[in-house]
Design an enzyme around this catalytic site. Structure first.
Site, short mmCIF file in Angstrom:
data_model
loop_
_atom_site.label_atom_id
_atom_site.label_comp_id
_atom_site.label_asym_id
_atom_site.label_seq_id
_atom_site.Cartn_x
_atom_site.Cartn_y
_atom_site.Cartn_z
N ASP A 110 0.96 -1.03 0.11
CA ASP A 110 0.17 0.02 -0.17
C ASP A 110 1.01 1.35 0.07
O ASP A 110 2.11 1.02 0.43
CB ASP A 110 -0.64 -0.14 1.32
N ASP B 8 -7.10 -1.65 3.51
CA ASP B 8 -6.11 -2.60 3.27
C ASP B 8 -6.40 -3.92 3.63
O ASP B 8 -5.87 -4.93 3.36
CB ASP B 8 -4.75 -2.14 3.71
N ASP C 110 -1.33 -0.84 6.10
CA ASP C 110 -1.71 -0.23 7.52
C ASP C 110 -3.16 0.27 7.64
O ASP C 110 -3.44 0.08 8.95
CB ASP C 110 -0.62 1.08 7.40
#
Length: 670
Positions: free
Chosen positions: A349, A571, A567
């Site tokens: 990410d 996600d 995080d």
């Protein structure tokens, strides 16, 4: 608040706690004192000592020697016999423990007391080594459980009350004395000290903490007293989530180990069947004497037992998980360590993973007749009343430059655009740059951005503000327009900063043959800028959470196993869809940590390459162990029937191979 000098006994307590925490410099070599203190090891060594005494007294005191052998059998074999009987009674299955006990008793019945005792001793010794590996791993992973604080000093109405940790709520003010454990996640309200937080983040050195800094439950306060404002309940703290993860990790075993446990039962029945066939069949078919047949059967029972095979996996995986924990990487089970070794793609990410996740002001561009500090002070005064991340970035920039913020009046949100307020009788507004097309004026346009002697950027010339805005946005920055009394007077550009270790992390992964991808919901232009800075070659932008899942699935189909690192709450679906999901321990959301299969406690993504390498080393070690164990078993079985393999040689060869594969697995503790 001045730091309080730490008394000697408190300092000793802090050092003792520090030595127990699994920081990256702790426990790099096996602790042989702890190994000897292991109860199974004591039993094994006691059995070996009794065996030696019995062997030495055999020529002179035959009866005493046999009695000592019997005691040696009992001391060394009781634990394994108990485990084997429990397996037989509860699961109606045979295991390697009963095979070894049967082999040693069989050796005794034909007069090979010393060989039987040697078998018990070496088998007990290998079992003790395996138990040590298990205990050492659990100690490294869960030693922080012993650091769980039980009470805290809460300040209420000027009084200090000792309360249970579970009673703490966000907003409570706590006093943490020197040498004590931080009882809850929070922010330093007053005071300064250094904190040993290796148990949480894996950092080897204490970290200085002052007012405004975050602290974590379970870490050790240094020499200064701290007043800490609680930000999370005990259950929601990072420490609480780690405890839950450790419990899950200890309950889960690798898929290969599950297979080996099923295989062990089938294999044990085959070995028993062949042993009985040798005893009953060879005198009839091959003309062996009963004593010869029984001896061959006992040798076969010893050398064919799968001790080394059974010990080929778990000591390795536990050692690898233990060393990873000391580097600040926690796994929820050995299965995820196995899957980590097969990683072909690491998908990051962007925000909060490759970047810090907090925007910072990068450019402040003003009109020629506008003072930069005055503009920043006015805008920060207004934004100080907002909790938006971009607003906090502007306020943080003003604080960094030590700019005094005046009181803002009549502050109100402008729906769909931004915010405005009055500072020193001037109405200041800050918001989206879509005003550039409608609110430009001749005197407020400029051709170039020049820098004066104070480092301030000003607009000059005849170019459009929009040109500058486009350039800044092309650099992946978010741009806000600033107006004073309805006139456009400046631009403020902000951008999420790349983690310092991000480029090195990507380079290391690619050097290992692992492809690196970025999955982000951010715009393609911003994503491409971060990708250039970090060296990521595959970029997928403008993704919703569901789109990230589809992209992870596509990467798995095209390249193979995928490690997803993220995080945020958004996600979580992608973390679950990946072969292995890894959450960011410090900055990650609770949802991401729950879904993740592993957690990077110190948020240092450069460690990802190391842990993939460690997982690969573990897999290689397992393969080495299994190949070695199978080779030894086949060689000894062949030698037993084609040549005359003495029972002592069979005992040493088979149980020696078991010890060797366990020691080979323990190498990963380093």
């Amino acid at each position: 608040m001045q730091a309080i000098h730490q008394p000697l006994h408190r300092q000793q307590q802090a050092e003792q706690r520090s030595s127990q925490t699994p920081g990256p410099n702790r426990g790099k070599k096996p602790d042989f004192r702890a190994m000897v203190q292991n109860k199974e090891m004591q039993s094994a060594l006691g059995s070996g000592l009794l065996m030696l005494i019995a062997w030495g007294t055999a020529p002179y005191f035959g009866t005493l020697s046999i009695m000592l052998y019997i005691v040696a059998y009992a001391v060394g074999g009781w634990t394994k016999a108990k485990e084997g009987i429990e397996t037989l009674v509860k699961n109606r299955d045979l295991d390697v423990n009963l095979l070894m006990i049967a082999a040693s008793l069989g050796a005794a019945t034909i007069g090979y007391w010393n060989e039987g005792a040697m078998l018990i001793f070496i088998f007990a010794l290998s079992g003790a080594l395996e138990s040590y590996a298990t205990e050492r791993s659990h100690k490294d992973i869960s030693s922080l459980l012993a650091l769980k604080p039980e009470t805290a000093l809460r300040i209420e109405d000027g009084q200090m009350n000792l309360v249970a940790i579970d009673d703490l709520q966000p907003g409570d003010l706590l006093l943490v004395k020197p040498g004590e454990l931080i009882p809850a996640d929070g922010v330093v309200y007053r005071g300064s000290s250094f904190i040993n937080q290796s148990s949480i983040t894996g950092e080897s050195l204490p970290v200085d903490k002052v007012a405004g800094d975050e602290v974590y439950a379970g870490t050790v306060n240094g020499e200064g007293a701290l007043y800490v404002e609680v930000t999370k309940s005990a259950e929601g703290s990072l420490f609480g989530k780690i405890i839950k993860m450790v419990e899950e990790a200890q309950a889960e075993v690798p898929d290969s180990q599950r297979f080996m446990e099923r295989f062990e039962g089938i294999y044990a029945r085959i070995v028993v069947g062949v042993t009985l066939l040798v005893i009953a069949g060879t005198p009839l078919l091959l003309g062996w004497t009963w004593n010869e047949a029984f001896y061959k059967a006992m040798v076969f029972l010893v050398v064919a037992s799968p001790c080394a095979l059974v010990s080929s996996i778990m000591p390795v995986m536990l050692s690898a998980m233990s060393s990873s924990a000391r580097r600040g990487i926690l796994f929820k089970g050995g299965a995820h360590m196995e899957n980590m070794a097969r990683t072909r793609v690491v998908a990051f990410d962007k925000t909060g993973t490759l970047t810090m996740g907090t925007p910072q002001v990068t450019d402040i561009i003003t009109a020629e007749n506008v003072d930069r500090a005055q503009l920043l002070a006015a805008v920060a005064a207004i934004e100080n009343l907002s909790m938006h991340p971009l607003a906090r970035a502007i306020v943080d920039q003003a604080n960094k430059e030590n700019i005094t913020l005046h009181e803002a009046d009549h502050v109100q949100a402008l729906t769909g655009w931004g915010i405005e307020g009055t500072v020193n009788d001037v109405v200041w507004s800050i918001g989206k740059t879509d005003v550039l097309g409608s609110m430009q004026s001749e005197e407020m346009t400029g051709r170039n951005v020049d820098t004066d002697e104070h480092g301030a950027n000003h607009m000059k010339g005849s170019s459009e503000w929009g040109d500058v805005c486009s350039r800044l946005e092309g650099e992946g920055k978010t741009v806000s327009a600033v107006m004073a009394d309805g006139e456009l007077v400046g631009l403020i550009a902000m951008r999420d900063t790349v983690r310092p270790e991000a480029a090195a992390a990507v380079k290391k992964l690619e050097a290992m043959g692992v492809k690196v991808a970025m999955l982000t919901g951010d715009r393609a232009r911003s994503a491409s800028v971060i990708a250039r800075e970090t060296g990521v070659s595959m970029v997928y932008a403008d993704l919703l959470p569901g789109d990230k899942v589809k992209q992870v699935q596509a990467l798995r189909k095209q390249y193979g196993p995928v490690l997803m690192v993220g995080d945020g709450v958004n996600d979580a679906p992608a973390l679950a869809a990946a072969t292995v999901g890894m959450g960011m321990g410090l900055s990650g959301s609770g949802t991401a940590l729950e879904v993740a299969d592993a957690v990077l406690m110190n948020d240092n993504i450069e460690e990802i390459a190391w842990v993939i390498g460690q997982a690969r080393r573990a897999q290689r070690t397992v393969k080495q162990n299994m190949f070695f164990a199978i080779t030894v078993i086949l060689a000894l079985i062949a030698g037993n029937f084609l040549q005359d393999v003495a029972l002592p040689l069979g005992v040493v060869g088979h149980e020696g191979s078991t010890i060797l594969v366990i020691l080979n697995g323990l190498r990963l503790l380093r």
